[in-house]
Scaffold this motif. Sequence first.
Motif, short mmCIF file in Angstrom:
data_model
loop_
_atom_site.label_atom_id
_atom_site.label_comp_id
_atom_site.label_asym_id
_atom_site.label_seq_id
_atom_site.Cartn_x
_atom_site.Cartn_y
_atom_site.Cartn_z
N GLN A 167 29.17 55.85 76.86
CA GLN A 167 29.82 56.39 77.16
C GLN A 167 30.37 56.05 78.39
N ASP A 168 29.37 55.27 78.54
CA ASP A 168 30.25 54.26 80.25
C ASP A 168 31.01 53.12 79.84
N GLY A 213 32.86 53.88 77.15
CA GLY A 213 34.41 54.41 76.78
C GLY A 213 35.35 54.58 78.42
N ALA A 214 34.85 54.44 79.45
CA ALA A 214 35.03 54.44 80.97
C ALA A 214 36.32 53.31 80.99
N GLY A 240 41.47 52.07 78.00
CA GLY A 240 42.58 53.13 78.46
C GLY A 240 43.76 53.33 77.64
N THR A 241 45.00 53.30 78.47
CA THR A 241 46.36 53.89 77.46
C THR A 241 46.53 53.04 76.53
N VAL A 267 37.84 57.18 74.49
CA VAL A 267 38.80 56.51 75.37
C VAL A 267 39.05 57.31 76.88
N THR A 268 39.77 57.31 77.74
CA THR A 268 39.86 57.73 78.75
C THR A 268 40.60 58.73 78.68
N PRO A 269 41.65 58.27 78.39
CA PRO A 269 43.07 59.36 78.23
C PRO A 269 43.14 60.45 77.85
N ARG A 314 34.32 64.36 71.77
CA ARG A 314 34.65 64.22 72.57
C ARG A 314 34.96 66.19 73.71
#
Length: 190
Positions: free
Chosen positions: A54-55, A57-58, A61-62, A92-94, A125
């Motif tokens: 999970q980290d 994935g932070a 980004g876009t 991914v974050t977005p 997700r």
Amino acid sequence: MRPSPASASGRPLSLPPAPRVLLGALAAWLALAPTQAPSAQEPASPPPQDVSRQDDGAALGTETMKELVVLAQSPDAAEAQRIRAIEVLALVTPPEATEHLTQLLRTPSLPPALRLTAMASLQRRVGVDALPAILPMLDDDNPQVRAPTARAIGRMGGATARGALEQRLAQEEQPEVREALQQALSDVEP
């Protein structure tokens, strides 16, 4: 530190920033991910909660998300690469990644394995909030999509899931899908 890749002439390769980001993200994912792709019969099951994944994935980004969507939709890419790209979209974050996953699972022209991977990634997700996007897959033309969808919905549980499974069972003619629906109904909490 790993040496940079070299071309045939021995000089280091230089990539533009977006592919470098994508390659870095995919390399990290490949190092953590299982090596076997899901079959069309069953989507990849969500992995146990792993903080390191999970980290990872932070940081995605876009730009990475856009590259992953392009790869997932590319009919020229190998199916295993497309599956990995869809799996990474769950990390991914977005927030737009949720909509991209929804669009992928609703694209009937995609192979069943890709659509089922999109379903599993969407569940990973957003959890049970994925149910409204997944329910229409019970009516898919392909029984290889309907059966795993029924099982996934059964695992999600709830009154809405139970109602949808019962309704589909009354219409379903394919024996393997009927069996999956019955199993899913037994999995749903009352």
